[in-house]
Enzyme design. Structure first.
Site, PDB file in Angstrom:
ATOM      1  N   LYS A  35       0.813  -1.217  -0.091  1.00 35.48           N
ATOM      2  CA  LYS A  35       0.161  -0.080   0.073  1.00 35.48           C
ATOM      3  C   LYS A  35       0.726   1.424   0.125  1.00 35.48           C
ATOM      4  O   LYS A  35       0.693   2.434  -0.731  1.00 35.48           O
ATOM      5  CB  LYS A  35      -0.904  -0.081   1.211  1.00 35.48           C
ATOM      6  N   THR A  86     -11.319  -1.026  13.361  1.00 33.09           N
ATOM      7  CA  THR A  86     -11.890  -1.638  14.643  1.00 33.09           C
ATOM      8  C   THR A  86     -12.862  -2.744  14.196  1.00 33.09           C
ATOM      9  O   THR A  86     -14.168  -2.431  14.440  1.00 33.09           O
ATOM     10  CB  THR A  86     -12.278  -0.416  15.544  1.00 33.09           C
ATOM     11  N   GLY A 259     -35.109   1.786   0.712  1.00 34.98           N
ATOM     12  CA  GLY A 259     -34.382   1.050  -0.097  1.00 34.98           C
ATOM     13  C   GLY A 259     -34.327  -0.362   0.379  1.00 34.98           C
ATOM     14  O   GLY A 259     -35.178  -0.921   1.205  1.00 34.98           O
ATOM     15  N   GLY A 263     -25.791  -0.721   4.693  1.00 29.36           N
ATOM     16  CA  GLY A 263     -24.567  -1.440   4.640  1.00 29.36           C
ATOM     17  C   GLY A 263     -23.542  -0.510   5.053  1.00 29.36           C
ATOM     18  O   GLY A 263     -23.474   0.674   5.334  1.00 29.36           O
ATOM     19  N   CYS A 266     -19.527   1.397   8.539  1.00 28.53           N
ATOM     20  CA  CYS A 266     -20.098   2.101   9.829  1.00 28.53           C
ATOM     21  C   CYS A 266     -21.445   1.625  10.228  1.00 28.53           C
ATOM     22  O   CYS A 266     -21.434   1.308  11.378  1.00 28.53           O
ATOM     23  CB  CYS A 266     -20.045   3.449   9.603  1.00 28.53           C
ATOM     24  N   LYS A 269     -21.666  -1.969  11.734  1.00 30.31           N
ATOM     25  CA  LYS A 269     -20.812  -2.442  12.771  1.00 30.31           C
ATOM     26  C   LYS A 269     -20.902  -1.469  14.082  1.00 30.31           C
ATOM     27  O   LYS A 269     -20.953  -2.063  15.373  1.00 30.31           O
ATOM     28  CB  LYS A 269     -19.480  -1.903  12.213  1.00 30.31           C
TER      29      LYS A 269
END
Ligand code: UDX
Length: 439
Positions: A35, A86, A259, A263, A266, A269
């Site tokens: 990366k 996290t 809708g 998803g 954020c 989770k």
């Protein structure tokens, strides 16, 4: 000001690049060598509109650099942002191992006063854990050094994160010393002088603000999705309901789009994490728990809608447009497509799909269904020979499809618009057996 950002994912990279754009000298650090090598060559690890320009500009002006060297990052920075992942553990709680590993690295390498900023979304109490971890390392070294821990949650939306970072509704700073608060104001000086509201509070409150905000938005979406399900039964139109509700200033029209379920990295989770934090404190968070359950049900209701309308999907080809959890991102984390596609395939459907950015991620996440999924070059190729079109993500290019062309190439004419992008267009109902969500 010299800033180090540890973790060069969505949050870290956007924060690092934008802080460099604010005029600071920023080092972005990551343990992933590939990366960092790519970033040095100007290759972005993620698709985020506008990010490459900000990175390129700041590298050129030598305000932004990339490294895998934590020692250099810590020693060279006055302020250190922790922006590592996290991920949720099996029980829904946030896995703090990466955050605490960075905290101990900082303790091992620090050479003077540092402000250590938690940017990752972390459970209440993590700020104190970070402090303890750093202190533990300093003790091992037998040295005593002053530092402050700050909680500074991010509210970036993927696909719009450059804009969100540079035009935030508010900056939240949780800290325990005036010195740290002043340093943070310097970090965000550009925004501060432009009258962005600053909420300066204690660490625990700042940590809660992030979870409370995301959970509230998730509740809002699940709320309107349930209203959509009922609207379909009673002949009401959920978009008009949402519009009229939104005219009430106390409600606001935002995040009231029905809708196929929310998803992303954020909402799924953070809602689970706050329920877990509440449980650990002896509280059952019924509202958020129900919002999570309603979101799972919503995805299954979409499958039910498709199957019931078509009679059966066995042996039929379904064209799915959009796989990512929202437009303008390549992120597939907890995308509704990851539930809806496998469910349709289990019921015997074959999928032809097109998504402007989702294929790379989708191909490994849906690898076990690869025999039943054909990845196509565009919407028209995906629609050709299909019995139904299903829109799962509202990418702009799906808003202006040549509907006649699509229809002519299809075997049957079912159209499931699970983001309501054509719901206001009456003409589509003349061409297709059209259904939206709650309209
Ligand atoms: C969200 C928060 O908005 C951001 O503040 C936080 O920092 C991270 O989480 P993001 O996940 O990027 O951002 O996307 P967002 O635009 O908020 O959408 C989240 C999900 O909710 C998407 O799946 C979207 O399709 C869905 N959604 C959103 C709806 O279904 N209806 C809506 O009205 C709004």
């Amino acid at each position: 000001m010299k800033i180090g950002v540890v973790g060069s994912g969505y949050v870290g990279l956007v924060a690092g690049a934008c802080l460099a754009d604010f005029g600071h000298e920023v080092i972005c650090m990551d343990v992933d060598e590939k990366k960092i090598d790519d970033l040095k060559k100007g290759v972005m690890p993620i698709y985020e509109p506008g990010l490459d320009d900000v990175v390129e500009r700041n590298v050129r002006y030598k305000r932004l650099s990339f490294t895998t060297d934590i020692d250099l990052t810590v020693k060279n920075s006055d302020v250190l942002f922790i922006a590592v992942g996290t991920p949720p553990k099996d029980d829904g709680s946030a896995d703090l191992q990466y955050v605490l590993a960075v905290a101990s690295d900082i303790g091992k390498h620090m050479n003077g006063y540092k402000v250590i900023v938690d940017k990752s979304t972390v459970p209440v109490g993590t700020g104190q854990l970070v402090k303890k971890t750093v202190n533990g390392e300093l003790k091992k070294r037998g040295v005593s050094m002053d530092f402050d821990v700050v909680s500074n949650p991010e509210f970036l939306r993927e696909g719009k994160s450059i804009h969100d970072f540079t035009h935030p509704d508010r900056i939240v700073i949780g800290c325990e010393s005036e010195k740290a608060g002043e340093m943070m104001k310097k970090v965000y000086r550009v925004l501060y002088i432009n009258n962005t509201p600053f909420v300066v509070t204690n660490i625990e409150t700042a940590e809660m603000i992030k979870y409370a905000s995301n959970a509230f938005l998730a509740v809002k979406i699940s709320f309107i999705n349930e209203m959509a399900l009922l609207s379909e039964k009673v002949g009401a139109n959920v978009q008009e309901i949402a519009k009229a509700m939104g005219m009430d200033g106390r409600i606001s029209p935002k995040f009231l789009h029905a809708g196929c379920g929310y998803g992303g990295s954020c909402f799924p989770k953070d809602t689970k994490a706050i329920v877990d934090i509440a449980a650990k404190n002896g509280l059952e968070f019924k509202v958020i728990k129900s919002a999570i359950e309603a979101n799972e049900i919503q995805k299954m209701k979409m499958v039910e809608k498709i199957v019931d309308s078509m009679g059966s999907v066995k042996g039929k080809t379904i064209c799915v447009l959009g796989l990512t959890f929202k437009p303008e991102t390549d992120d597939m984390r907890d995308a509704p497509s990851l539930v809806i596609l496998p469910e349709l395939i289990r019921k015997g459907a074959k999928i032809k799909t097109f998504c402007p950015q989702g294929f790379k991620e989708a191909k490994w996440r849906l690898a076990e269904y690869s025999d039943s999924i054909e990845y196509c070059n565009d919407s028209y190729e995906a629609a050709s020979g299909s019995s139904a079109v299903v829109i799962l993500t509202e990418w702009n290019q799906f808003r202006g499809l040549d509907l006649e062309r699509i229809k002519t190439s299809m075997k049957d004419n079912f159209f499931f618009d699970l983001r309501n992008i054509y719901s206001a267009d009456d003409s589509i109902r003349k061409i297709f057996k059209y259904s939206g969500v709650g309209v």
